[in-house]
Design an enzyme around this catalytic site. Structure first.
Site, PDB file in Angstrom:
ATOM      1  N   ARG A  74      -0.003 -49.490 -17.901  1.00 42.99           N
ATOM      2  CA  ARG A  74       0.476 -48.373 -17.085  1.00 42.99           C
ATOM      3  C   ARG A  74      -0.944 -47.625 -16.103  1.00 42.99           C
ATOM      4  O   ARG A  74      -2.480 -47.738 -16.722  1.00 42.99           O
ATOM      5  CB  ARG A  74       1.003 -47.242 -17.931  1.00 42.99           C
ATOM      6  CG  ARG A  74       2.210 -47.841 -18.969  1.00 42.99           C
ATOM      7  CD  ARG A  74       2.108 -46.723 -19.686  1.00 42.99           C
ATOM      8  NE  ARG A  74       3.180 -47.494 -20.549  1.00 42.99           N
ATOM      9  CZ  ARG A  74       4.043 -48.053 -21.293  1.00 42.99           C
ATOM     10  NH1 ARG A  74       2.058 -47.661 -22.282  1.00 42.99           N
ATOM     11  NH2 ARG A  74       5.074 -47.590 -22.210  1.00 42.99           N
ATOM     12  N   HIS A 103       3.561 -48.555  -9.724  1.00 41.09           N
ATOM     13  CA  HIS A 103       3.994 -48.588 -11.336  1.00 41.09           C
ATOM     14  C   HIS A 103       4.729 -49.792 -11.601  1.00 41.09           C
ATOM     15  O   HIS A 103       5.415 -50.750 -12.577  1.00 41.09           O
ATOM     16  CB  HIS A 103       4.293 -47.484 -11.585  1.00 41.09           C
ATOM     17  CG  HIS A 103       4.633 -47.442 -13.324  1.00 41.09           C
ATOM     18  ND1 HIS A 103       3.844 -47.146 -14.060  1.00 41.09           N
ATOM     19  CD2 HIS A 103       6.310 -47.772 -13.718  1.00 41.09           C
ATOM     20  CE1 HIS A 103       4.782 -47.298 -15.339  1.00 41.09           C
ATOM     21  NE2 HIS A 103       6.578 -47.521 -14.917  1.00 41.09           N
ATOM     22  N   HIS A 163       5.600 -50.829 -26.813  1.00 39.58           N
ATOM     23  CA  HIS A 163       7.047 -50.144 -26.825  1.00 39.58           C
ATOM     24  C   HIS A 163       7.592 -49.667 -28.534  1.00 39.58           C
ATOM     25  O   HIS A 163       7.026 -51.067 -28.627  1.00 39.58           O
ATOM     26  CB  HIS A 163       8.398 -50.676 -25.583  1.00 39.58           C
ATOM     27  CG  HIS A 163       8.197 -50.298 -24.687  1.00 39.58           C
ATOM     28  ND1 HIS A 163       8.364 -49.404 -24.299  1.00 39.58           N
ATOM     29  CD2 HIS A 163       7.907 -51.068 -23.046  1.00 39.58           C
ATOM     30  CE1 HIS A 163       8.887 -48.589 -23.085  1.00 39.58           C
ATOM     31  NE2 HIS A 163       8.125 -49.534 -22.200  1.00 39.58           N
ATOM     32  N   TYR A 208      13.802 -56.654 -19.712  1.00 43.77           N
ATOM     33  CA  TYR A 208      13.271 -57.663 -18.842  1.00 43.77           C
ATOM     34  C   TYR A 208      13.482 -58.432 -18.850  1.00 43.77           C
ATOM     35  O   TYR A 208      13.507 -59.678 -18.255  1.00 43.77           O
ATOM     36  CB  TYR A 208      11.068 -56.806 -19.264  1.00 43.77           C
ATOM     37  CG  TYR A 208      10.301 -56.258 -18.809  1.00 43.77           C
ATOM     38  CD1 TYR A 208      10.341 -55.940 -16.884  1.00 43.77           C
ATOM     39  CD2 TYR A 208      10.001 -55.141 -19.352  1.00 43.77           C
ATOM     40  CE1 TYR A 208      10.146 -54.617 -16.717  1.00 43.77           C
ATOM     41  CE2 TYR A 208       9.683 -53.824 -19.000  1.00 43.77           C
ATOM     42  CZ  TYR A 208       9.360 -53.902 -17.211  1.00 43.77           C
ATOM     43  OH  TYR A 208       9.213 -52.882 -16.821  1.00 43.77           O
ATOM     44  N   ARG A 253       3.400 -52.879 -13.259  1.00 41.98           N
ATOM     45  CA  ARG A 253       3.063 -52.830 -14.966  1.00 41.98           C
ATOM     46  C   ARG A 253       5.415 -54.243 -14.764  1.00 41.98           C
ATOM     47  O   ARG A 253       5.035 -54.496 -15.643  1.00 41.98           O
ATOM     48  CB  ARG A 253       3.465 -51.276 -15.500  1.00 41.98           C
ATOM     49  CG  ARG A 253       4.233 -51.486 -16.453  1.00 41.98           C
ATOM     50  CD  ARG A 253       3.823 -50.172 -17.362  1.00 41.98           C
ATOM     51  NE  ARG A 253       5.329 -49.842 -18.613  1.00 41.98           N
ATOM     52  CZ  ARG A 253       4.209 -50.699 -19.900  1.00 41.98           C
ATOM     53  NH1 ARG A 253       3.794 -51.166 -20.209  1.00 41.98           N
ATOM     54  NH2 ARG A 253       4.866 -49.867 -20.504  1.00 41.98           N
TER      55      ARG A 253
END
Length: 388
Positions: free
Chosen positions: A201, A307, A333, A342, A310
């Protein structure tokens, strides 16, 4: 005319309707919130109230006579929240909840009231994402009111109303990431490459110090992040969750670029910041965005936010066949939800999986056909044998 019964009292009012009252566990006389058309209705209400008392399900009907505004403000203040989350909650309360619910007692907020508020916010043009966040905050606050025994049940009952539906963001190709790295100011080349191929990030990248980057072992340790507050101040904080503190392996392809960056642009010393601006200050997002938009224009890359890099890095990681747990660890996460997104988003990986399944199918069918031919030959051999 007053009637008496074993539990509570019922009396007839001059209007002809009936009032029911009972003594609560605290000894106070509690009237029913409404009057009744018949004495039988009043008796039935008292019987229900007596059952609540016997099974310990009674709660003080006056407990919820607290205005929502002050209760919600105290709720936000009492929570352990990051500064940015606290600012968000206060903004949602001030602009979207207090105008409707602020002066209303917590006990008087009903499901129809909540549904009407939500419908009116959406009809007035408030963004669905904002409404979903405001609804989620309202539900959380009133959930605490249930736990505090101020109300019996949460009036926020709209299924899916707190779900934020964000449109799927684009991802860059490897070629586009390098095109953007070439087009951006040289001091931010490594920033673009690390965002695109490590999936870090913005705040995590800006928070890196030299001691966090270990090129000998090809790894970056994420230990902090820089958050920009609404008042322009910046806050150094821990990552978003415990899983956010992690070590991320660096693709060897970009190690030479990072090595050059550390030698030319980063601050000296183990505690030196990895990314600083031309005036030796920690980069600000709004200033960097101007450089980013120019780089996108020069590289002819349209509709890509920083962003989104990412997302690019995480999608590339998913396309390698990494497991859900491995993706969670790399992305920082604590739940599998994002990792699964993803994995599902990786079209190329899905094609490989489909091709592999196809290979298994072909192999199985080939084996079946071979067995069938063998059986056919055996059957023909038996058919040609006419000896006794």
């Amino acid at each position: 005319m007053a009637g008496r019964r074993q539990f509570g009292r019922v009396r007839k009012l001059p209007s002809g309707r009936y009032q029911a009252r009972y003594a609560g566990p605290d000894g106070q006389l509690r009237p029913a919130p409404e009057t009744f058309r018949t004495k039988r209705d009043a008796d039935d209400w008292l019987a229900d109230k007596q059952t609540e008392l016997r099974r310990g399900d009674w709660h003080d009907p006056d407990a919820g006579k607290v205005e929502f505004g002050p209760y919600a403000a105290a709720w936000i203040m009492e929570r352990e929240l990051t500064t940015t989350t606290r600012q968000l909650y206060r903004s949602l309360l001030r602009h979207h909840l207090e105008p409707t619910f602020g002066a209303v007692n917590v006990a008087d907020i009903s499901p129809p009231f909540v549904r009407r508020w939500r419908a009116e916010k959406l009809a007035a043009g408030t963004g669905p994402t904002t409404v979903a966040k405001a609804y989620a905050l309202l539900r959380a606050i009133l959930g605490t009111a249930v736990a505090d025994q101020m109300i019996r049940r949460n009036p926020c009952t709209i299924k899916g109303a707190s779900t934020v539906h964000t449109p799927e963001r684009p991802t860059a190709t490897v070629q586009e990431v390098y095109a953007l790295a070439d087009a951006i100011q040289p001091r931010y080349r490594a920033l673009v490459l690390m965002a695109g191929f490590l999936g870090l990030r913005w705040g995590e990248l800006i928070g890196l110090h030299r001691r966090d980057v270990d090129l000998d072992h090809g790894a970056v340790r994420v230990r902090r992040a820089v958050a920009e507050l609404n008042n322009g101040q910046r806050e150094i904080k821990a990552p978003k969750s415990a899983a956010g503190k992690r070590t991320v392996a660096i693709p060897s392809a970009i190690i030479p670029d990072i090595r050059v960056h550390l030698a030319v642009y980063a601050e000296h010393g183990a505690d030196g910041r990895v990314f600083i601006g031309a005036k030796k200050a920690t980069p600000r997002r709004n200033h960097f965005n101007r450089l980013w938009h120019k780089a996108c224009s020069d590289a002819d890359v349209k509709g890509l936010h920083f962003h989104d890099l990412r997302h690019t890095g995480n999608t590339l990681a998913a396309s390698t066949g990494a497991s859900t747990r491995e993706l969670m660890s790399r992305m920082g996460h604590s739940t599998a939800r994002a990792a699964l997104i993803y994995q599902h988003a990786s079209v190329d990986r899905d094609r490989l999986i489909a091709d592999a399944v196809s290979g298994l199918v072909d192999k199985s069918r080939k084996k079946t056909r071979k067995a069938k031919k063998k059986q056919d030959r055996k059957s023909k051999g038996h058919a040609g044998d006419t000896s006794d």
